[in-house]
Every structure is written in C-alpha cells, then in structure tokens.
Design an enzyme around this catalytic site. Structure first.
Site, PDB file in Angstrom:
ATOM      1  N   LYS A 143       0.849  -1.183   0.000  1.00 43.88           N
ATOM      2  CA  LYS A 143       0.000   0.000   0.000  1.00 43.88           C
ATOM      3  C   LYS A 143       0.892   1.243   0.000  1.00 43.88           C
ATOM      4  O   LYS A 143       2.066   1.118   0.377  1.00 43.88           O
ATOM      5  CB  LYS A 143      -0.940  -0.017   1.200  1.00 43.88           C
ATOM      6  CG  LYS A 143      -0.250   0.275   2.539  1.00 43.88           C
ATOM      7  CD  LYS A 143      -1.156   0.945   3.549  1.00 43.88           C
ATOM      8  CE  LYS A 143      -0.501   2.126   4.099  1.00 43.88           C
ATOM      9  NZ  LYS A 143      -0.650   2.718   5.301  1.00 43.88           N
ATOM     10  N   HIS A 173      -1.678  -4.848   5.336  1.00 43.63           N
ATOM     11  CA  HIS A 173      -1.180  -5.781   6.352  1.00 43.63           C
ATOM     12  C   HIS A 173      -2.198  -6.031   7.462  1.00 43.63           C
ATOM     13  O   HIS A 173      -2.078  -7.012   8.192  1.00 43.63           O
ATOM     14  CB  HIS A 173       0.189  -5.351   6.902  1.00 43.63           C
ATOM     15  CG  HIS A 173       0.157  -4.267   7.923  1.00 43.63           C
ATOM     16  ND1 HIS A 173      -0.022  -2.948   7.603  1.00 43.63           N
ATOM     17  CD2 HIS A 173       0.273  -4.301   9.264  1.00 43.63           C
ATOM     18  CE1 HIS A 173      -0.012  -2.230   8.722  1.00 43.63           C
ATOM     19  NE2 HIS A 173       0.164  -3.027   9.746  1.00 43.63           N
ATOM     20  N   LYS A 177      -3.571  -9.659   9.829  1.00 43.27           N
ATOM     21  CA  LYS A 177      -3.623  -9.734  11.300  1.00 43.27           C
ATOM     22  C   LYS A 177      -4.664 -10.777  11.699  1.00 43.27           C
ATOM     23  O   LYS A 177      -5.817 -10.685  11.292  1.00 43.27           O
ATOM     24  CB  LYS A 177      -4.010  -8.369  11.888  1.00 43.27           C
ATOM     25  CG  LYS A 177      -2.899  -7.334  11.775  1.00 43.27           C
ATOM     26  CD  LYS A 177      -3.317  -6.050  12.477  1.00 43.27           C
ATOM     27  CE  LYS A 177      -2.327  -4.947  12.206  1.00 43.27           C
ATOM     28  NZ  LYS A 177      -1.377  -4.693  13.264  1.00 43.27           N
ATOM     29  N   GLU A 211      -2.844   5.527  18.345  1.00 42.97           N
ATOM     30  CA  GLU A 211      -1.398   5.278  18.437  1.00 42.97           C
ATOM     31  C   GLU A 211      -0.819   6.346  19.351  1.00 42.97           C
ATOM     32  O   GLU A 211      -1.130   7.529  19.186  1.00 42.97           O
ATOM     33  CB  GLU A 211      -0.755   5.328  17.056  1.00 42.97           C
ATOM     34  CG  GLU A 211      -1.257   4.201  16.171  1.00 42.97           C
ATOM     35  CD  GLU A 211      -0.633   4.168  14.783  1.00 42.97           C
ATOM     36  OE1 GLU A 211      -0.208   3.100  14.344  1.00 42.97           O
ATOM     37  OE2 GLU A 211      -0.583   5.227  14.152  1.00 42.97           O
ATOM     38  N   ASP A 230      -3.612   7.065   5.226  1.00 44.85           N
ATOM     39  CA  ASP A 230      -2.655   6.150   5.866  1.00 44.85           C
ATOM     40  C   ASP A 230      -3.356   4.929   6.459  1.00 44.85           C
ATOM     41  O   ASP A 230      -2.898   3.805   6.278  1.00 44.85           O
ATOM     42  CB  ASP A 230      -1.889   6.909   6.957  1.00 44.85           C
ATOM     43  CG  ASP A 230      -0.692   6.125   7.486  1.00 44.85           C
ATOM     44  OD1 ASP A 230      -0.035   5.449   6.672  1.00 44.85           O
ATOM     45  OD2 ASP A 230      -0.420   6.203   8.695  1.00 44.85           O
ATOM     46  N   HIS A 235      -6.804   0.117   5.935  1.00 43.44           N
ATOM     47  CA  HIS A 235      -6.918  -0.792   7.078  1.00 43.44           C
ATOM     48  C   HIS A 235      -8.315  -0.760   7.712  1.00 43.44           C
ATOM     49  O   HIS A 235      -8.928  -1.790   7.947  1.00 43.44           O
ATOM     50  CB  HIS A 235      -5.914  -0.432   8.175  1.00 43.44           C
ATOM     51  CG  HIS A 235      -4.494  -0.338   7.706  1.00 43.44           C
ATOM     52  ND1 HIS A 235      -4.002  -1.087   6.673  1.00 43.44           N
ATOM     53  CD2 HIS A 235      -3.439   0.406   8.153  1.00 43.44           C
ATOM     54  CE1 HIS A 235      -2.716  -0.815   6.502  1.00 43.44           C
ATOM     55  NE2 HIS A 235      -2.356   0.088   7.384  1.00 43.44           N
ATOM     56  N   LYS A 321      -2.651   9.751  15.567  1.00 42.20           N
ATOM     57  CA  LYS A 321      -1.324   9.625  16.181  1.00 42.20           C
ATOM     58  C   LYS A 321      -1.279  10.543  17.400  1.00 42.20           C
ATOM     59  O   LYS A 321      -2.061  11.495  17.504  1.00 42.20           O
ATOM     60  CB  LYS A 321      -0.248  10.093  15.193  1.00 42.20           C
ATOM     61  CG  LYS A 321      -0.270   9.362  13.865  1.00 42.20           C
ATOM     62  CD  LYS A 321       0.849   8.360  13.770  1.00 42.20           C
ATOM     63  CE  LYS A 321       0.909   7.690  12.424  1.00 42.20           C
ATOM     64  NZ  LYS A 321       1.098   6.253  12.492  1.00 42.20           N
TER      65      LYS A 321
HETATM   66  C1  BG6 Z   1       0.780   1.573   8.537  1.00 43.68           C
HETATM   67  C2  BG6 Z   1       0.761   3.069   8.649  1.00 43.68           C
HETATM   68  O1  BG6 Z   1       0.188   1.140   7.347  1.00 43.68           O
HETATM   69  O2  BG6 Z   1       0.063   1.029   9.636  1.00 43.68           O
HETATM   70  C3  BG6 Z   1       1.337   3.532   9.972  1.00 43.68           C
HETATM   71  O3  BG6 Z   1       1.524   3.622   7.578  1.00 43.68           O
HETATM   72  C4  BG6 Z   1       0.610   2.853  11.110  1.00 43.68           C
HETATM   73  O4  BG6 Z   1       1.253   4.934  10.095  1.00 43.68           O
HETATM   74  C5  BG6 Z   1       0.615   1.357  10.892  1.00 43.68           C
HETATM   75  O5  BG6 Z   1       1.294   3.184  12.308  1.00 43.68           O
HETATM   76  C6  BG6 Z   1      -0.189   0.640  11.942  1.00 43.68           C
HETATM   77  O6  BG6 Z   1       0.027  -0.725  11.800  1.00 43.68           O
HETATM   78  P1  BG6 Z   1       0.239  -1.663  13.050  1.00 43.68           P
HETATM   79  O7  BG6 Z   1       0.349  -3.023  12.487  1.00 43.68           O
HETATM   80  O8  BG6 Z   1       1.496  -1.213  13.738  1.00 43.68           O
HETATM   81  O9  BG6 Z   1      -0.951  -1.457  13.911  1.00 43.68           O
END
Ligand code: BG6
Length: 491
Positions: A143, A173, A177, A211, A230, A235, A321
């Site tokens: 991505k 990704h 999970k 986060e 992002d 996601h 964030k």
């Molecule tokens: C990524 C984003 O795709 O996913 C990041 O670019 C984000 O900004 C991250 O922190 C979160 O993924 P995970 O697996 O750490 O929760």
C-alpha cells in the site's frame, strides 16, 4: 483452479526500511518454522554484494528478535542472493531472469514482492514483462494503492497491462492480522453474536485506532498522506467490512471478497462537513512536513451503511497519532431493553456493550448488568472478559502470513481492486481539504469537537492497555518504539 505455488521469492526493495523492520524478520521466522523453503532474490539499487546483504539481514533479525535461532538465520542468509541495479535499466531484469533460472530452474514460477514506492510499480511490471517473466509470476504490491480513485485506477491500468487480477496481490497488512480475520470466525462460527448483529439490537458501533506515538522520522511520507489515506481508506475500511458484512457464501477468498465488496458498496460517501480533522501540537516542526501543511494526524467520522441490516446504525470511527494509548478497539453498543423494570430505571445505566479488542492483545469483553447484592433489584455492570492470547497463545505477525499466502497463491488476505475502489469512493469527500485541521495536545483524544461525535455522552471509555502511561499528557513514544512494541507483541 488451484493457484500455483511460488518457486522463488523476489523481493524488490530488499535494502529499504520496510524490508528492514518487517519483511526480513518475517522471512526469518518463516524459515525457522520451515514454512519458507524457496530461494529469495533481493533486488535493489545499491552497491552491496551478496555478503553485504546477508550481513544486513543478520542485523535486521537481531534488531527485531530477542533470541536469534542462528541456524534459521544462516538458512535464510544462505538462500538469499542479490541482483543490484536501477529498475529503469532493462539489464537488471535480464540478470534477474538469469538468477531465477539459476536458483529455481527455467520454468520457475516467481512471486515478485514490490516493497518500493508505488511510482515504481509500473516500471517494475514493464521490466518483468520485457524479459517475459510476467507470464510465470504473481505481483505483490504494498500500500498505498493510489492517492484517490482516479490514481488507483491509473495504477491498476499499468499493472493490468501485464498481469490479470488473479495474479495481482495488493497488501493491506491489517488483512494479515489474525485478530482482524478472527472477526469472521467470531461472527460466523458462533450463533451467539450474529442474531444480535443488526439494526434490531445494535444501537451504534464505535471503532478506535489509537497510536501513542507521533510521526517522528516519517514526516515527508506522512505529510503527503495523512490519517485518512494512511489507515482509514485501507486498514480500517477493511476491518469495518469484516465487522458488518453478511456471511460469505463460503470461506473461499472470492466469496469473502464478494461479501466485503457488497458491504463497502453500501457505505455512504463521507460528509466532509461532519468529519473532525485534527493535528497534534508540534506536528509542523517535524522534519519533512511543509510549513503550510493541512495534513491531518487525527480524524473522527461517522459512517452510514445503507443496506437492510444496518440502515440507521451509525458507525463512529476515530484514528490518530499522538493519542493516549496504542490500541484498536471496536465497541458495539446495544439497544436498551424496551422497558425499565428495575430500580433506578434505565436512565442511570449504560446499555450492554460488546467490546472487541483487536490489538495490542486481542480479546472480547461483554458488559452485562447483574443484580447488585443486597436489597432490591438494582442492576450493576459486570464485565465478562477473555484475553485470547492467555487462552490460545501468541499469534503470527501479519507479514509472516502475507508472505506465506503470497507464495501459496491464496488471495484471501489481500485487497481486491473493487474493494479498493469502493474505499476511495467513500473517503473521497474528505481528501485534501484546503483548511488546516483543528489542533490537539499530544496525549489527548484529539480535538474537542471529536469528543461528542457519537452523542452527548461521548465515546465509550476504553480500558487502557498495559503500555499506556497513566498521566493526562504522557510522553510520546517515537514511531520506532511504537513499531517495536507491536512487533514484540505479535510474537
Ligand atoms: C501503517 C501506517 O500502514 O500502519 C502507519 O503507515 C501505522 O502509520 C501502521 O502506524 C499501523 O500498523 P500496526 O500493524 O502497527 O498497527
């Protein structure tokens, strides 16, 4: 038709950051479990040789893993070689074709993993086609897939020149999970939740992806992207689709993806006027961020699903964030019973809730009302809670599953183009606004306006994770610390 198993893994961008932090440690774990047995060929613009690359791989693994299994590391190093050069140079692809033949034979089927900027996807696909490698390979791309609907379609056109849809795997990704996939199992392997899962019993959903770290050294990447591109467009809309979709016809990849597509097609485009965008204080001082940036680091929005099951049930979502904690929670707030039979009425009590924590430690908490000991029928809240890791053990990290599935040719945990198009359609009205987002203090839950998005009572409070700092304005962790924690927890 059974997909062809990959005979060789080609990793474009093997010297890059993603490979360093996520991909190489994942490959090491797969080798350790005996699940990666094919040769790996790294491609990168570098002056390194094989030995230098192998030393780098050892550094990456040691940085990510506490107790390194030296024999697994050596097996990974021994099965990896490098093809160095510029992707615009056709000679690189000739050398790659020779390397594939040398490692896996002249008819080998390759899995090309593109951990490179999307602007190079088309160049790499052209290069592969230039030496005929496109006919016996699949393409796995990271991505983001486009910046909006038009650019996603343009990118797709570049790949589709050489690859059919069933040989293009788009990584998200979150689809790798286990707790995200577990949404399907929890919903459709049980009969406990599903009868409740509709407008009849659910009042609203609240989804929080928080986060507790800032953008740190990713300023130039993040400033061009922002929270919506992002994590929301990809996601979180994928998570929302699993949460709300109808049962797929079967567990097969395309049945699952058909069900997700149908759900996303029913989600209304966001109303820009009803979205809260935020930016944490100090963001503009981040290296790589434009002084006149209007990029958001926080967003809160309400989604509406115009289908039979969900009409009238709002889905509130917030992500950002520099928030107080790092977690991904979904709360289903149930409707109150039709009449208040017990002392105190319903006014003083919160309705039942089902909270699914997807990370950092997956689990479920159902908040029920039970009789307070003593006189009268006074209901009081009790949590029924299960931490899945305590019961089931640790899960595999997403990139391990992504590589395993990419090699096996199982597309279930990759995003199909039609769902990506729907996701861009939904968020399109809130992309690239000209006005700056509202400020918020790091360590808070975003701008004040976001607090009341679900209604006057605000968001259902979320229990802090073990890593959360109790003070109101905790010191922010860096992105690297945040990622390290996630990596450690996945193990
Ligand atoms: C990524 C984003 O795709 O996913 C990041 O670019 C984000 O900004 C991250 O922190 C979160 O993924 P995970 O697996 O750490 O929760």
């Amino acid at each position: 038709m059974t997909a062809r198993q990959g005979d060789v893994l080609v990793l474009f961008g093997i010297t890059g950051d993603l490979a360093k932090k996520m991909i190489i440690p994942a490959l090491y774990r797969l080798v350790g479990r005996g699940e990666l047995t094919v040769p790996v060929i790294g491609v990168a613009l570098t002056d390194w040789d094989d030995d230098r690359l192998r030393a780098h791989m050892a550094d990456c693994v040691r940085a990510a893993v506490d107790e390194v299994d030296e024999s697994a590391l050596q097996r990974l190093q021994g099965s990896t070689r490098l093809v160095a050069g510029n992707y615009t140079d056709p000679a690189v692809f000739t050398r790659l074709a020779d390397a594939i033949t040398a490692e896996a034979g002249p008819t080998a089927f390759a899995v090309h993993y593109l951990a490179v900027p999307p602007s190079l996807f088309g160049t790499v696909a052209d290069g592969l086609a230039g030496v005929g490698l496109h006919t016996r390979s699949r393409l796995v791309v990271e991505k983001p897939f486009g910046r909006d609907l038009d650019s996603a379609r343009a990118l797709q056109a570049l790949l589709a020149k050489h690859y059919p849809e069933d040989r293009i795997f788009r990584v998200d990704h979150f689809l790798g999970k286990e707790p995200v996939e577990d949404l399907l199992v929890l919903r459709f392997a049980n009969t406990l939740l599903e009868p409740l899962w509709s407008r009849q019993w659910i009042d609203r959903f609240e989804i929080t992806m928080a986060e507790d770290f800032d953008v740190a050294d990713r300023g130039s990447f993040y400033d061009a992207v922002g929270t919506v591109r992002d994590v929301v467009q990809n996601h979180l809309l994928q998570v929302m689709a699993y949460l709300l979709m109808d049962a797929p016809l079967s567990d097969a990849a395309d049945d699952q993806r058909d069900a997700k597509f149908r759900l996303l097609r029913a989600v209304r485009r966001l109303d820009a006027g009803a979205v809260v965008r935020g930016r944490y204080d100090g963001y503009l001082k981040t290296p790589g961020v434009a002084p006149d940036s209007t990029t958001e680091t926080f967003v809160a929005a309400t989604f509406h699903v115009d289908d039979w099951r969900w009409a009238g049930v709002p889905v509130h979502l917030r992500a950002g964030k520099a928030l107080p904690d790092t977690l991904l929670d979904i709360v289903a707030v149930l409707r109150p019973p039709p009449r208040a039979l017990f002392s105190g009425g319903l006014g003083s009590m919160r309705p039942d809730r089902i909270r699914l924590r997807l990370q950092p430690r997956a689990g479920i908490t159902i908040t029920l009302l039970a009789k307070q000991p003593g006189r009268g029928d006074v209901p009081t809240e009790i949590p029924l809670s299960v931490d899945f890791r305590e019961v089931l053990g640790p899960v595999h990290a997403p990139y391990e599953r992504i590589f395993g599935d990419a090699l096996a040719g199982d597309p279930a945990h990759f995003a199909r183009m039609d769902t990506i198009e729907q996701a861009w359609r939904i968020v399109e009205p809130i992309l690239d606004p000209a006005t700056p987002p509202a400020p918020y203090a790091g360590g808070s839950w975003g701008p004040e306006a976001a607090e009341r998005l679900p209604g006057p009572e605000g968001w259902v409070p979320l229990p802090p994770t073990a890593a959360a700092t109790p003070s109101a304005t905790p010191p922010l962790r860096t992105a690297a610390e945040g990622a390290a924690q996630e990596g450690a927890l996945a193990r």
